[in-house]
Design an enzyme around this catalytic site. Structure first.
Site, PDB file in Angstrom:
ATOM      1  N   HIS A   1       0.838  -1.205   0.000  1.00 35.77           N
ATOM      2  CA  HIS A   1       0.000   0.000   0.000  1.00 35.77           C
ATOM      3  C   HIS A   1       0.872   1.253   0.000  1.00 35.77           C
ATOM      4  CE1 HIS A   1       0.962   0.838   4.211  1.00 35.77           C
ATOM      5  NE2 HIS A   1       0.798  -0.453   4.448  1.00 35.77           N
TER       6      HIS A   1
ATOM      7  N   GLU B   1      -2.085  -7.377   6.974  1.00 41.64           N
ATOM      8  CA  GLU B   1      -0.840  -7.260   7.733  1.00 41.64           C
ATOM      9  C   GLU B   1      -0.905  -8.158   8.970  1.00 41.64           C
ATOM     10  OE1 GLU B   1       2.283  -7.020   8.310  1.00 41.64           O
ATOM     11  OE2 GLU B   1       2.517  -4.961   7.535  1.00 41.64           O
TER      12      GLU B   1
END
Length: 221
Positions: free
Chosen positions: A21, A94
């Site tokens: 990201h 994550e």
């Protein structure tokens, strides 16, 4: 018959790009962000747009993203450019940061010195306090990559994720310890190939398209 289908799928080369990201609010503020849901900064959106400009020049058959907004919104830039939907995939998330969630890195070091020293010096054996271990993260990410590669045999798939999932997947393919693989930069692209049941790394953290917008995690992570 099902076994035959999978055997045929394994014999076709599938290309997988894992894209980190863009810069998030946590990146900007120097906080540990695992599965907390903070969004991109203005710079993060600009980085995502750079990635979209690069990725739209590649073949793209499907787009997946972590359901956390910083990854999903990074993916949306590319999805808009190529006209494909983004499929949310929780296994692209994550690491679960447990008690470290949202904490500044310096504070983690002060409150959890032993556990955080292991994270920085021997991350392969690390576990976020009351959270996920790096070993477990690697297992779920690699299994997910293999699953998606089989589902998209012979195709090219974009997967928008986070720093630690990309790092552990690359380490697995290289046969290296995670600590020996650097962090991928924001909005960089890491290329994997899957063929004959083998997952290999073709390129890591490619970010030439970012120009002067390249950012990464600080040295104390």
């Amino acid at each position: 018959m099902q076994a035959l289908v999978y055997w045929l799928s394994d014999s076709m080369k599938t290309t997988l790009y894992m894209i980190r990201h863009g810069q998030s609010r946590a990146n900007l503020e120097g906080c540990f962000l695992g599965q907390g849901d903070w969004d991109l900064t203005e710079l993060g959106h600009a980085q995502a747009e750079c990635a979209a400009s690069y990725l739209k020049g590649l073949r793209c058959d499907a787009i997946y993203a972590s359901d956390l907004c910083r990854a999903f919104h990074t993916a949306q830039h590319t999805a808009d450019a190529v006209g494909l939907p983004v499929v949310a995939e929780r296994d692209l998330r994550e690491i679960d940061a447990g008690d470290w969630e949202f904490m500044p890195f310096e504070e983690i070091d002060a409150v959890y010195p032993t556990a955080y020293k292991r994270w920085r010096e021997n991350i392969d054996r690390a576990q976020c306090v009351n959270g996920e271990s790096v070993m477990h993260l690697q297992e779920r990410v690699v299994a997910m990559l293999r699953r998606i590669a089989r589902q998209h045999a012979g195709q090219t798939v974009l997967l928008f994720s986070h720093a630690t999932p990309i790092r552990v997947a690359a380490a697995h393919c290289l046969g290296k310890a995670v600590k020996d693989v650097p962090w991928a930069t924001n909005a960089s692209a890491t290329k994997f190939e899957y063929e004959d049941g083998e997952l290999t790394l073709a390129d890591y953290s490619y970010d030439a398209y970012m120009g002067e917008l390249v950012t990464n995690l600080p040295a104390n992570v």
